[in-house]
Design an enzyme around this catalytic site. Structure first.
Site, PDB file in Angstrom:
ATOM      1  N   HIS A 149     -17.358  -6.354 -28.701  1.00 22.19           N
ATOM      2  CA  HIS A 149     -18.555  -6.093 -29.512  1.00 22.19           C
ATOM      3  C   HIS A 149     -19.017  -4.670 -29.207  1.00 22.19           C
ATOM      4  O   HIS A 149     -19.917  -4.447 -28.398  1.00 22.19           O
ATOM      5  CB  HIS A 149     -19.653  -7.104 -29.186  1.00 22.19           C
ATOM      6  N   CYS A 158     -29.362 -17.934 -35.766  1.00 23.54           N
ATOM      7  CA  CYS A 158     -28.041 -18.525 -35.554  1.00 23.54           C
ATOM      8  C   CYS A 158     -26.980 -18.143 -36.584  1.00 23.54           C
ATOM      9  O   CYS A 158     -25.789 -18.089 -36.267  1.00 23.54           O
ATOM     10  CB  CYS A 158     -28.152 -20.053 -35.527  1.00 23.54           C
ATOM     11  N   HIS A 183     -15.828  -7.414 -37.192  1.00 19.88           N
ATOM     12  CA  HIS A 183     -17.270  -7.305 -36.967  1.00 19.88           C
ATOM     13  C   HIS A 183     -17.706  -5.844 -37.030  1.00 19.88           C
ATOM     14  O   HIS A 183     -17.809  -5.269 -38.092  1.00 19.88           O
ATOM     15  CB  HIS A 183     -17.649  -7.957 -35.641  1.00 19.88           C
ATOM     16  N   CYS A 193     -23.985 -15.417 -36.173  1.00 17.30           N
ATOM     17  CA  CYS A 193     -22.774 -15.708 -35.393  1.00 17.30           C
ATOM     18  C   CYS A 193     -22.012 -16.917 -35.917  1.00 17.30           C
ATOM     19  O   CYS A 193     -20.784 -16.939 -35.897  1.00 17.30           O
ATOM     20  CB  CYS A 193     -23.140 -15.945 -33.926  1.00 17.30           C
ATOM     21  N   HIS A 194     -22.746 -17.940 -36.380  1.00 17.09           N
ATOM     22  CA  HIS A 194     -22.090 -19.195 -36.743  1.00 17.09           C
ATOM     23  C   HIS A 194     -21.838 -19.341 -38.238  1.00 17.09           C
ATOM     24  O   HIS A 194     -21.109 -20.251 -38.645  1.00 17.09           O
ATOM     25  CB  HIS A 194     -22.925 -20.377 -36.242  1.00 17.09           C
ATOM     26  N   MET A 234     -23.565 -16.803 -25.970  1.00 15.93           N
ATOM     27  CA  MET A 234     -24.573 -17.667 -26.586  1.00 15.93           C
ATOM     28  C   MET A 234     -25.904 -17.448 -25.873  1.00 15.93           C
ATOM     29  O   MET A 234     -26.010 -17.673 -24.668  1.00 15.93           O
ATOM     30  CB  MET A 234     -24.145 -19.132 -26.465  1.00 15.93           C
TER      31      MET A 234
END
Length: 552
Positions: free
Chosen positions: A378, A56, A336, A59-60, A97
């Site tokens: 992305h 996780c 990114h 991304c978070h 997600m």
């Protein structure tokens, strides 16, 4: 049909809007009104912390302040409650997600655990400075003990470095024979592999911030040095400018937010630079601006460093480390991944939560353009090709929608199309991570491994570059692999050296069978499936020649 993750949650339909509140609650502004976090034992907390890091945090964020994924701070998660969070974690969303529960990656108990864990305050990991980094540095084979020439007979230009995500290894696969040369121990979940300019040294970096240096000239290529540059990381690169070949390496950390410059042949740490600072938009301090993509300039002795949360692109000049010169370019949040245009002058990179592509002119050291694209671009490194109408272009797919943005990249001969979206292609769905083509190919491959629909996550969309108005073809990669149970997500197309084969990872769980599927680029037919009990959760694949020369 009701699913186990939706028990006691009537009317839950819009998962993508599940976690929509943003911004921390200030002290004294309603904190007392927040529900108390659900109970969790010390053992559960330790287990959940490990799962969060592995699945996780990328991304978070370590502090859960959000980036590619939404914020998961307690002021948000407690309002949503355990049942809502279980639904989101279990089923995922079309915006990228992953469906951790329904795919089988997490058990029902683990989904429940994570739903409770994110309602508690996130633990803050320790700092990691030069003392800590040097304590991890190890030269396994000194430079003077290494081969003076290539001691094996492999065609190293067609070697593939394949990430074995959950075992902390990379598989070195001979692209000619399709046989595994060696399984090399590395850090956890290697994010990328990069090659020295000479092609001798392979650098890999794990999500646990461990960098491994592999000497491909050895009779059996293996580790010759290693180091940890922090607690979590994603990026590594080597110096490519003339006169500095193989001299330096750089690794960017997610935690602590910093980058480390090292000697290229030993990984000895030379300089650490923090990236904490102000954001480009609101100009407020951010405590966790993580280092995302790094590329080596071909125009100057510089590394181009993306700082995710502040939205800044740094041009780090390595010609004089004692008097380090860094040029800062304001772009947009959250930076990114990205790659070069076909001339290797312009760096195109995704500011994915701003839905933009930033273009840096590495020759003039200035921002060339900011381009609006689809939802959460992305690109990986993106895809370069010649559009029959618009000339040289670069393309990105998206995590958040089914589009592929095609951007003009030739400001000389096709000036009116440069730095504009000249085409928007419709792909199979959201959840795409990588897009790929090759100068010798007439096809464009787009994956969708994070799409919650199995028919999308287990296949590949292929566009005909000679006729982009035609609908895409679907290649049933996972079906061709003939595996048993598992998520069987198809991820990251990668060409061989000649550009006539495309390799795909079919990525299942740690206890399930995975595979590499190879497709003939001309016929789009299955060529070979590589199965081996050692190929556990294969994800990224990096061909030596294409990675050395920035061919994508």
């Amino acid at each position: 049909m009701k699913h186990k993750y939706f028990r006691a949650i009537p009317g839950v339909l819009a998962l993508s809007a599940l976690i929509s509140v943003s911004g921390p609650v200030l002290a004294g502004e309603g904190k007392s009104a927040l529900p108390k976090p659900p109970p969790i034992t010390d053992a559960e907390f330790a287990k959940a912390k490990k799962i969060f890091f592995q699945r996780c945090a990328g991304c978070h964020g370590v502090l859960r302040k959000g980036a590619t994924g939404k914020p998961l701070t307690p002021d948000i998660t407690r309002k949503k409650g355990t049942d809502y969070l279980k639904a989101f974690i279990g089923y995922g969303s079309p915006a990228g997600m992953p469906n951790f529960g329904s795919s089988g990656e997490l058990t029902e108990k683990e989904v429940d655990l994570m739903a409770r864990y994110v309602q508690h305050e996130p633990p803050v990991p320790p700092e990691f400075g030069m003392k800590e980094i040097k304590a991890t540095w190890k030269v396994i084979v000194p430079v003077n003990k290494r081969p003076k020439k290539q001691m094996n007979k492999y065609n190293l230009k067609n070697l593939f470095s394949v990430t074995l995500r959950d075992t902390g290894q990379v598989a070195l696969i001979d692209g000619d024979s399709k046989k595994i040369i060696n399984i090399v121990k590395t850090g956890y979940a290697v994010h990328i592999s990069r090659l020295s300019t000479s092609g001798r040294y392979l650098y890999v970096i794990g999500r646990d911030a461990k960098v491994n240096l592999i000497d491909l000239w050895m009779k059996k290529p293996d580790n010759v040095a290693e180091i940890k540059v922090g607690m979590e990381a994603r990026s590594v690169e080597t110096s490519k400018y003339k006169g500095y070949e193989d001299r330096y390496a750089i690794a960017g950390s997610y935690w602590p937010p910093q980058y480390t410059i090292m000697k290229g042949d030993t990984l000895e740490p030379l300089k650490i630079v923090s990236t904490r600072g102000m954001t480009v938009d609101t100009q407020e301090y951010h405590p966790e601006p993580r280092v995302a993509a790094i590329v080596a300039s071909h125009q100057h002795p510089e590394f181009i460093v993306n700082v995710k949360e502040t939205g800044k692109i740094l041009l780090v000049n390595y010609s004089d480390l004692e008097n380090l010169k860094v040029t800062t370019i304001d772009a947009a949040r959250y930076l990114h991944d990205g790659g070069w245009d076909s001339t290797k002058r312009y760096f195109l990179t995704a500011a994915n939560k701003s839905n933009k592509i930033a273009v840096v002119d590495s020759k003039t050291s200035k921002l060339a353009a900011m381009i609006d694209v689809g939802k959460i671009p992305h690109p990986g490194r993106g895809a370069n090709f010649k559009d029959p109408k618009y000339g040289p272009v670069w393309a990105t797919s998206h995590l958040g929608d089914n589009t592929i943005a095609v951007i003009g990249t030739d400001p000389k001969k096709h000036k009116k199309y440069a730095w504009k979206v000249v085409r928007t292609l419709k792909g199979a769905g959201g959840g795409s991570l990588f897009i790929k083509t090759h100068p010798k190919s007439t096809h464009l491959y787009v994956d969708t491994p994070l799409n919650p629909d199995a028919k999308n996550s287990q296949s590949i969309a292929v566009f005909d570059l000679k006729n982009l108005d035609k609908p895409y073809k679907v290649l049933p990669i996972a079906k061709w692999a003939k595996l048993g149970k598992g998520a069987k997500r198809v991820v990251q197309p990668e060409f061989n050296q000649k550009g006539n084969e495309v390799w795909f990872s079919v990525w299942s769980g740690k206890e399930q069978q995975s595979a590499i599927v190879i497709v003939d680029d001309k016929t789009l037919k299955l060529k070979k499936v590589i199965k081996d009990k050692r190929l556990i959760t294969p994800t990224g694949k990096f061909n030596v020649y294409n990675t050395m020369h920035d061919i994508y």
